[in-house]
Every structure is written in structure tokens, then in C-alpha cells.
Design a protein around this motif. Structure first.
Motif, PDB file in Angstrom:
ATOM      1  N   ASP A 109     -17.332  36.304  14.628  1.00  0.00           N
ATOM      2  CA  ASP A 109     -17.448  34.858  14.434  1.00  0.00           C
ATOM      3  C   ASP A 109     -18.184  34.586  13.130  1.00  0.00           C
ATOM      4  OD1 ASP A 109     -17.199  32.158  14.918  1.00  0.00           O
ATOM      5  OD2 ASP A 109     -18.932  32.060  16.255  1.00  0.00           O
ATOM      6  N   GLY A 110     -17.484  33.997  12.188  1.00  0.00           N
ATOM      7  CA  GLY A 110     -18.063  33.709  10.889  1.00  0.00           C
ATOM      8  C   GLY A 110     -17.903  34.827   9.880  1.00  0.00           C
ATOM      9  N   PHE A 111     -17.358  35.974  10.311  1.00  0.00           N
ATOM     10  CA  PHE A 111     -17.197  37.093   9.390  1.00  0.00           C
ATOM     11  C   PHE A 111     -16.262  36.713   8.249  1.00  0.00           C
ATOM     12  CE2 PHE A 111     -15.119  40.860   7.735  1.00  0.00           C
ATOM     13  CZ  PHE A 111     -16.215  41.628   7.405  1.00  0.00           C
ATOM     14  N   HIS A 112     -16.762  36.821   7.055  1.00  0.00           N
ATOM     15  CA  HIS A 112     -16.007  36.520   5.838  1.00  0.00           C
ATOM     16  C   HIS A 112     -15.321  35.148   5.921  1.00  0.00           C
ATOM     17  CE1 HIS A 112     -15.240  38.411   2.022  1.00  0.00           C
ATOM     18  NE2 HIS A 112     -14.011  37.966   2.035  1.00  0.00           N
ATOM     19  N   LYS A 135     -11.620  43.758   9.890  1.00  0.00           N
ATOM     20  CA  LYS A 135     -12.620  43.219   8.965  1.00  0.00           C
ATOM     21  C   LYS A 135     -12.280  43.606   7.532  1.00  0.00           C
ATOM     22  CE  LYS A 135     -16.746  42.784  11.874  1.00  0.00           C
ATOM     23  NZ  LYS A 135     -18.112  43.326  12.121  1.00  0.00           N
ATOM     24  N   LYS A 136     -11.821  44.824   7.359  1.00  0.00           N
ATOM     25  CA  LYS A 136     -11.439  45.271   6.014  1.00  0.00           C
ATOM     26  C   LYS A 136     -10.245  44.456   5.508  1.00  0.00           C
ATOM     27  CE  LYS A 136     -10.864  49.255   3.191  1.00  0.00           C
ATOM     28  NZ  LYS A 136     -11.860  50.194   2.852  1.00  0.00           N
ATOM     29  N   VAL A 137      -9.287  44.212   6.372  1.00  0.00           N
ATOM     30  CA  VAL A 137      -8.106  43.429   5.993  1.00  0.00           C
ATOM     31  C   VAL A 137      -8.520  42.025   5.572  1.00  0.00           C
ATOM     32  CG1 VAL A 137      -5.934  42.415   6.796  1.00  0.00           C
ATOM     33  CG2 VAL A 137      -6.549  44.734   7.507  1.00  0.00           C
ATOM     34  N   VAL A 138      -9.351  41.377   6.377  1.00  0.00           N
ATOM     35  CA  VAL A 138      -9.706  39.979   6.121  1.00  0.00           C
ATOM     36  C   VAL A 138     -10.569  39.832   4.862  1.00  0.00           C
ATOM     37  CG1 VAL A 138     -11.844  39.585   7.428  1.00  0.00           C
ATOM     38  CG2 VAL A 138     -10.078  37.853   7.411  1.00  0.00           C
ATOM     39  N   LYS A 139     -11.248  40.891   4.475  1.00  0.00           N
ATOM     40  CA  LYS A 139     -12.038  40.844   3.243  1.00  0.00           C
ATOM     41  C   LYS A 139     -11.159  40.944   2.005  1.00  0.00           C
ATOM     42  CE  LYS A 139     -15.776  43.421   3.106  1.00  0.00           C
ATOM     43  NZ  LYS A 139     -16.700  44.543   3.366  1.00  0.00           N
ATOM     44  N   GLY A 140      -9.899  41.276   2.188  1.00  0.00           N
ATOM     45  CA  GLY A 140      -8.974  41.417   1.072  1.00  0.00           C
ATOM     46  C   GLY A 140      -8.539  40.085   0.493  1.00  0.00           C
ATOM     47  N   GLU A 141      -7.695  40.164  -0.479  1.00  0.00           N
ATOM     48  CA  GLU A 141      -7.265  39.010  -1.263  1.00  0.00           C
ATOM     49  C   GLU A 141      -6.715  37.852  -0.432  1.00  0.00           C
ATOM     50  OE1 GLU A 141      -3.782  38.176  -4.527  1.00  0.00           O
ATOM     51  OE2 GLU A 141      -4.811  40.111  -4.571  1.00  0.00           O
ATOM     52  N   GLY A 176      -7.076  37.357   2.993  1.00  0.00           N
ATOM     53  CA  GLY A 176      -7.805  37.067   4.221  1.00  0.00           C
ATOM     54  C   GLY A 176      -6.910  37.113   5.443  1.00  0.00           C
ATOM     55  N   LEU A 177      -7.049  36.144   6.319  1.00  0.00           N
ATOM     56  CA  LEU A 177      -6.235  36.081   7.539  1.00  0.00           C
ATOM     57  C   LEU A 177      -4.746  35.857   7.234  1.00  0.00           C
ATOM     58  CD1 LEU A 177      -8.571  34.036   9.889  1.00  0.00           C
ATOM     59  CD2 LEU A 177      -7.792  36.384  10.269  1.00  0.00           C
ATOM     60  N   ARG A 178      -4.453  35.385   6.058  1.00  0.00           N
ATOM     61  CA  ARG A 178      -3.056  35.145   5.677  1.00  0.00           C
ATOM     62  C   ARG A 178      -2.266  36.451   5.570  1.00  0.00           C
ATOM     63  NH1 ARG A 178      -0.545  31.970   2.481  1.00  0.00           N
ATOM     64  NH2 ARG A 178       0.148  30.589   4.126  1.00  0.00           N
ATOM     65  N   ASN A 179      -2.946  37.590   5.630  1.00  0.00           N
ATOM     66  CA  ASN A 179      -2.247  38.880   5.674  1.00  0.00           C
ATOM     67  C   ASN A 179      -1.397  39.008   6.932  1.00  0.00           C
ATOM     68  OD1 ASN A 179      -2.984  40.633   3.335  1.00  0.00           O
ATOM     69  ND2 ASN A 179      -5.042  40.069   4.010  1.00  0.00           N
ATOM     70  N   TRP A 180      -1.738  38.252   7.964  1.00  0.00           N
ATOM     71  CA  TRP A 180      -1.001  38.315   9.227  1.00  0.00           C
ATOM     72  C   TRP A 180      -0.009  37.158   9.313  1.00  0.00           C
ATOM     73  CZ3 TRP A 180      -6.247  39.780   9.428  1.00  0.00           C
ATOM     74  CH2 TRP A 180      -6.496  41.067   9.953  1.00  0.00           C
ATOM     75  N   VAL A 181       1.255  37.465   9.390  1.00  0.00           N
ATOM     76  CA  VAL A 181       2.320  36.455   9.479  1.00  0.00           C
ATOM     77  C   VAL A 181       2.137  35.591  10.720  1.00  0.00           C
ATOM     78  CG1 VAL A 181       4.815  36.108   9.745  1.00  0.00           C
ATOM     79  CG2 VAL A 181       3.950  37.834   8.149  1.00  0.00           C
TER      80      VAL A 181
END
Length: 146
Positions: A33-36, A113-119, A121-126
Motif C-alpha cells: 500500500d503506497g509502494f512507489h 515491486k520491481k516491475v512497478v518501479k519500472g518506466e 509502473g502498473l501500466r505494464n499490466w494490460v
């Protein structure tokens, strides 16, 4: 005797399917909760649409890009984990894909967490973009006491 062997196989293959609030509490305790900049409801919504809260879900994408998606957050073997089959896997999370299928979701959480820290963020998931982004997602944590 065959019935006992079959029962053993079913037990080994069984999946942990979280209840919505159980997952919300687990993710909150893991610092999601609140991570990145993400809300807990985003993570629960994501897990709902990616895996239906099922830790053992595997989706084969071999027809599209020769990879598979693993676990609660459906992490791709081409980018995030090593399944021993996907050629040229980046394995950015430095984890075997099988670890993402565990009922202990710590490896899945660390990789997500590593994925969401990327360019992106959550948009990496369709599925997050299609079902969660820009929507009222409070219902995913409503009544959970988190």
C-alpha cells in the motif's frame, strides 16, 4: 492404492486461491500500500484480473511471443523470471518462474515491486489498464479493515 496416489497428486497440484480481503491484508503487511505511488486497491484489482487471486495460474503465450505468465501477478518469463524454456529471458527479477507459483507469495511480491518501479509502473499490466486504471477500485479493499 491408485486412489491414494491420485489423491497425492491432486494435493500437490492444488493452488492457493486467496480471498479478496485475505490478499488485501497480506499485501498491506508486505508494504504494497503506497509502494512507489500505488494503492492497495490497485494491487488487489490487478491480482483479481490477472489471476483471479490464484497463485498457481500459468498462461502460455507460446503462440504470441514464446513466453508464459506466472502466478498471482502473471509475471512474464520473457522479462521477469526464468522458466528454463523461454529463450533470451531477461529474468530481471532473478527468480525461477516456479517460485512465483508458491503459496508463499513473497517472491511474487518482490518481483511485482520491481516491475512497478519500472518506466510504466502498473501500466505494464494490460489487465490493470483495462479493468483498474481510472476506475473506482475502492471495492477491492472495501470491508477488509485495511
Amino acid at each position: 492404492m491408485k486412489a491414494l496416489v491420485l489423491l497425492g497428486l491432486v494435493t500437490v497440484a492444488s493452488a492457493k486461491v486467496f480471498e479478496r480481503c485475505e490478499l488485501a491484508r497480506t499485501l498491506k503487511a508486505a508494504g504494497m500500500d503506497g509502494f512507489h505511488g500505488t494503492k492497495l486497491a490497485d494491487w488487489v484489482c490487478l491480482a483479481k484480473w490477472e489471476s483471479d487471486y490464484n497463485t498457481k495460474k500459468v498462461k502460455n503465450l507460446k503462440d504470441r511471443n514464446n513466453s508464459s505468465l506466472y502466478g498471482l501477478f502473471q509475471l512474464n518469463s520473457k522479462l521477469w523470471c526464468d522458466d528454463g524454456q523461454t529463450h533470451e529471458s531477461k529474468n530481471a527479477c532473478r527468480v525461477k518462474c516456479s517460485a512465483l507459483l508458491s503459496d508463499n507469495i513473497q517472491a511474487s511480491i518482490a518481483c511485482a515491486k520491481k516491475v512497478v518501479k519500472g518506466e510504466n509502473g502498473l501500466r505494464n499490466w494490460v489487465d490493470w489498464r483495462h479493468h483498474c486504471e481510472g476506475r473506482d477500485i475502492r471495492k477491492y479493499v472495501a470491508g477488509c479493515g485495511v
